[in-house]
Design a protein around this motif. Structure first.
Motif, mmCIF file in Angstrom:
data_model
loop_
_atom_site.group_PDB
_atom_site.id
_atom_site.type_symbol
_atom_site.label_atom_id
_atom_site.label_comp_id
_atom_site.label_asym_id
_atom_site.label_seq_id
_atom_site.Cartn_x
_atom_site.Cartn_y
_atom_site.Cartn_z
ATOM 1 N N ILE A 1 0.854 -1.190 0.000
ATOM 2 C CA ILE A 1 0.000 0.000 0.000
ATOM 3 C C ILE A 1 0.891 1.241 0.000
ATOM 4 N N PRO A 2 0.691 2.160 -0.931
ATOM 5 C CA PRO A 2 1.555 3.343 -0.995
ATOM 6 C C PRO A 2 1.297 4.311 0.161
ATOM 7 N N ASP A 3 2.329 5.093 0.513
ATOM 8 C CA ASP A 3 2.184 6.090 1.568
ATOM 9 C C ASP A 3 1.063 7.077 1.266
ATOM 10 N N SER A 4 0.807 7.305 -0.003
ATOM 11 C CA SER A 4 -0.243 8.259 -0.398
ATOM 12 C C SER A 4 -1.618 7.853 0.114
ATOM 13 N N PHE A 5 -1.806 6.572 0.379
ATOM 14 C CA PHE A 5 -3.077 6.089 0.918
ATOM 15 C C PHE A 5 -3.405 6.808 2.224
ATOM 16 N N ILE A 6 -2.388 7.088 3.030
ATOM 17 C CA ILE A 6 -2.575 7.842 4.265
ATOM 18 C C ILE A 6 -2.400 9.338 4.027
ATOM 19 N N LEU A 7 -1.340 9.707 3.337
ATOM 20 C CA LEU A 7 -1.018 11.120 3.169
ATOM 21 C C LEU A 7 -2.124 11.895 2.456
ATOM 22 N N ASN A 8 -2.807 11.251 1.520
ATOM 23 C CA ASN A 8 -3.891 11.920 0.792
ATOM 24 C C ASN A 8 -5.191 11.971 1.591
ATOM 25 N N ASN A 9 -5.219 11.266 2.712
ATOM 26 C CA ASN A 9 -6.462 11.180 3.489
ATOM 27 C C ASN A 9 -6.292 11.646 4.928
ATOM 28 N N LEU A 10 -5.250 12.418 5.201
ATOM 29 C CA LEU A 10 -5.018 12.890 6.565
ATOM 30 C C LEU A 10 -6.194 13.695 7.094
ATOM 31 N N ASP A 11 -6.770 14.544 6.265
ATOM 32 C CA ASP A 11 -7.912 15.361 6.704
ATOM 33 C C ASP A 11 -9.129 14.496 6.998
ATOM 34 N N VAL A 12 -9.310 13.448 6.216
ATOM 35 C CA VAL A 12 -10.444 12.534 6.405
ATOM 36 C C VAL A 12 -10.330 11.831 7.750
ATOM 37 N N ILE A 13 -9.131 11.353 8.054
ATOM 38 C CA ILE A 13 -8.909 10.625 9.309
ATOM 39 C C ILE A 13 -8.966 11.570 10.499
ATOM 40 N N ALA A 14 -8.379 12.753 10.347
ATOM 41 C CA ALA A 14 -8.271 13.697 11.457
ATOM 42 C C ALA A 14 -9.617 14.250 11.913
ATOM 43 N N LYS A 15 -10.618 14.235 11.062
ATOM 44 C CA LYS A 15 -11.907 14.846 11.431
ATOM 45 C C LYS A 15 -12.648 14.024 12.479
ATOM 46 N N ASN A 16 -12.260 12.745 12.660
ATOM 47 C CA ASN A 16 -12.890 11.885 13.662
ATOM 48 C C ASN A 16 -11.952 11.687 14.851
ATOM 49 N N GLU A 17 -12.515 11.646 16.046
ATOM 50 C CA GLU A 17 -11.698 11.526 17.260
ATOM 51 C C GLU A 17 -10.967 10.194 17.336
ATOM 52 N N TYR A 18 -11.647 9.117 16.901
ATOM 53 C CA TYR A 18 -11.078 7.771 17.000
ATOM 54 C C TYR A 18 -10.806 7.185 15.620
ATOM 55 N N CYS A 19 -9.720 6.423 15.540
ATOM 56 C CA CYS A 19 -9.381 5.681 14.326
ATOM 57 C C CYS A 19 -8.945 4.284 14.720
ATOM 58 N N VAL A 20 -9.584 3.292 14.136
ATOM 59 C CA VAL A 20 -9.231 1.894 14.390
ATOM 60 C C VAL A 20 -8.274 1.411 13.305
ATOM 61 N N LEU A 21 -7.151 0.846 13.727
ATOM 62 C CA LEU A 21 -6.188 0.242 12.826
ATOM 63 C C LEU A 21 -6.100 -1.252 13.117
ATOM 64 N N GLU A 22 -5.565 -2.010 12.165
ATOM 65 C CA GLU A 22 -5.352 -3.442 12.398
ATOM 66 C C GLU A 22 -4.128 -3.897 11.610
ATOM 67 N N THR A 23 -3.532 -4.996 12.056
ATOM 68 C CA THR A 23 -2.213 -5.374 11.553
ATOM 69 C C THR A 23 -2.227 -6.191 10.263
ATOM 70 N N ASN A 24 -3.358 -6.240 9.578
ATOM 71 C CA ASN A 24 -3.306 -6.667 8.177
ATOM 72 C C ASN A 24 -2.667 -5.570 7.327
ATOM 73 N N LEU A 25 -2.619 -4.370 7.866
ATOM 74 C CA LEU A 25 -1.967 -3.258 7.190
ATOM 75 C C LEU A 25 -0.451 -3.379 7.324
ATOM 76 N N PRO A 26 0.311 -2.900 6.339
ATOM 77 C CA PRO A 26 1.769 -2.940 6.443
ATOM 78 C C PRO A 26 2.282 -1.931 7.467
ATOM 79 N N VAL A 27 3.497 -2.145 7.925
ATOM 80 C CA VAL A 27 4.083 -1.308 8.966
ATOM 81 C C VAL A 27 4.134 0.157 8.549
#
Length: 306
Positions: free
Chosen positions: A120-146
């Motif tokens: 998964i490219p870094d852009s997957f997160i970098l392009n969506n920082l505003d989307v993630i930041a607008k919510n207080e909680y974010c759930v992650l899981e380790t199927n995602l790469p480091v």
């Protein structure tokens, strides 16, 4: 302004093939049983449970351009889960999970084919920082790469991250981000690997929780199967015992438990009530063949807690 709680979930969407043995499994042989095809994935299961608990969910996942992924996408849209900011990878295959359940309906063996999440490219997160930041909680899981786990937790220090360790094999991906977590949820085996500690006595779980708290985690939940849940924060450490239920299917119980933790956090429940609610979610889930009980809701969980 809407009072509907909002949460971001970043994780996997799978098509699950679940085999249930009719009799005691005989390894290295063909066994008689049933096989069901269901929609799953740790991230997707958590997202669906949260939607049933009346959260507004932004789900960031990775899809292929095949029919399996088209089905997954349609399911999310039908449920009202936003996948607007998910990634679609051309000429790839949808993540598949194959589980063999024994005649007690507990997991005996599983295989996952999740190559689509490896790069998964870094852009997957970098392009969506505003989307993630607008919510207080974010759930992650380790199927995602480091790199994705590290980027999200580094770039968004004000977001409260909850991490599902998923499996013993994948849990170690969490080591570099543990100090940035608000919630760590894992099972006993995953906790041993992440802490480099061995459990011999029940009191060892308390030492494990203290270890994670010292690393920077704010709240720790270690699920112990039929033995309950060990949990703690800076104020208390405790082990909560479970009512023993005969499961229809244990696949997805941990995902429901995580959704219950987020519910408790959002409602401002204390640790004891949060664990009881999360346990209620898991108990409801194991009574259905799917990884998510289609009728789970707040009132059903509250009734189960009683």
């Amino acid at each position: 302004m809407s009072n509907i709680p909002k949460v971001t979930v970043i994780g996997a969407s799978n098509v699950d093939l679940i085999g249930l043995a009719t009799e005691k499994l005989i390894f290295e042989d063909s066994n008689i049983g049933t096989i069901d095809t269901i929609l799953g994935g740790v991230g997707r299961n958590i997202a669906e449970n949260l939607k049933h608990l009346e959260f507004d969910v932004d789900f960031l996942s990775v899809f292929a351009d095949d029919e399996f992924s088209n089905t997954l996408k349609k399911s999310c849209k039908d449920l009202g889960i936003s996948i607007e900011h998910s990634l679609t990878v051309k000429d790839s295959k949808t993540s598949l999970y194959v589980a063999i359940m024994d005649h007690y309906r507990d997991l005996a063996l599983a295989l996952s084919a999740m190559d689509i999440y490896d790069d998964i490219p870094d852009s997957f997160i970098l392009n969506n920082l505003d989307v993630i930041a607008k919510n207080e909680y974010c759930v992650l899981e380790t199927n995602l790469p480091v790199n994705i786990l590290e980027l999200a937790t580094e770039k968004l220090p004000n977001t409260k991250f909850a991490l599902e360790a998923v499996s013993a094999k994948k849990a170690l991906k969490a080591l570099t981000v543990i100090d940035r977590l608000h919630i760590l949820k894992c099972n006993a085996k995953e906790a041993e690997l992440l802490s480099n500690m061995t459990v011999q006595y029940e009191s060892d779980y308390e030492k494990m929780i203290e270890h994670f708290l010292k690393m920077g985690v704010k709240k720790v939940f270690i699920t112990l199967g039929k033995d309950g849940v060990a949990y703690g924060d800076e104020n208390e450490i405790f082990i909560n015992k479970n009512n023993i239920l005969i499961p229809v299917n244990t696949n997805g119980a941990g995902d429901a438990f995580m959704a219950g933790l987020i519910y408790g956090e959002n409602k401002g429940l204390d640790l004891y009530d949060t664990v009881n609610f999360a346990t209620g979610c898991a108990q409801i889930t194991i009574q259905h063949k799917n990884a998510v009980h289609p009728d789970i809701c707040e009132q059903m969980v509250l009734k189960t807690m009683q």
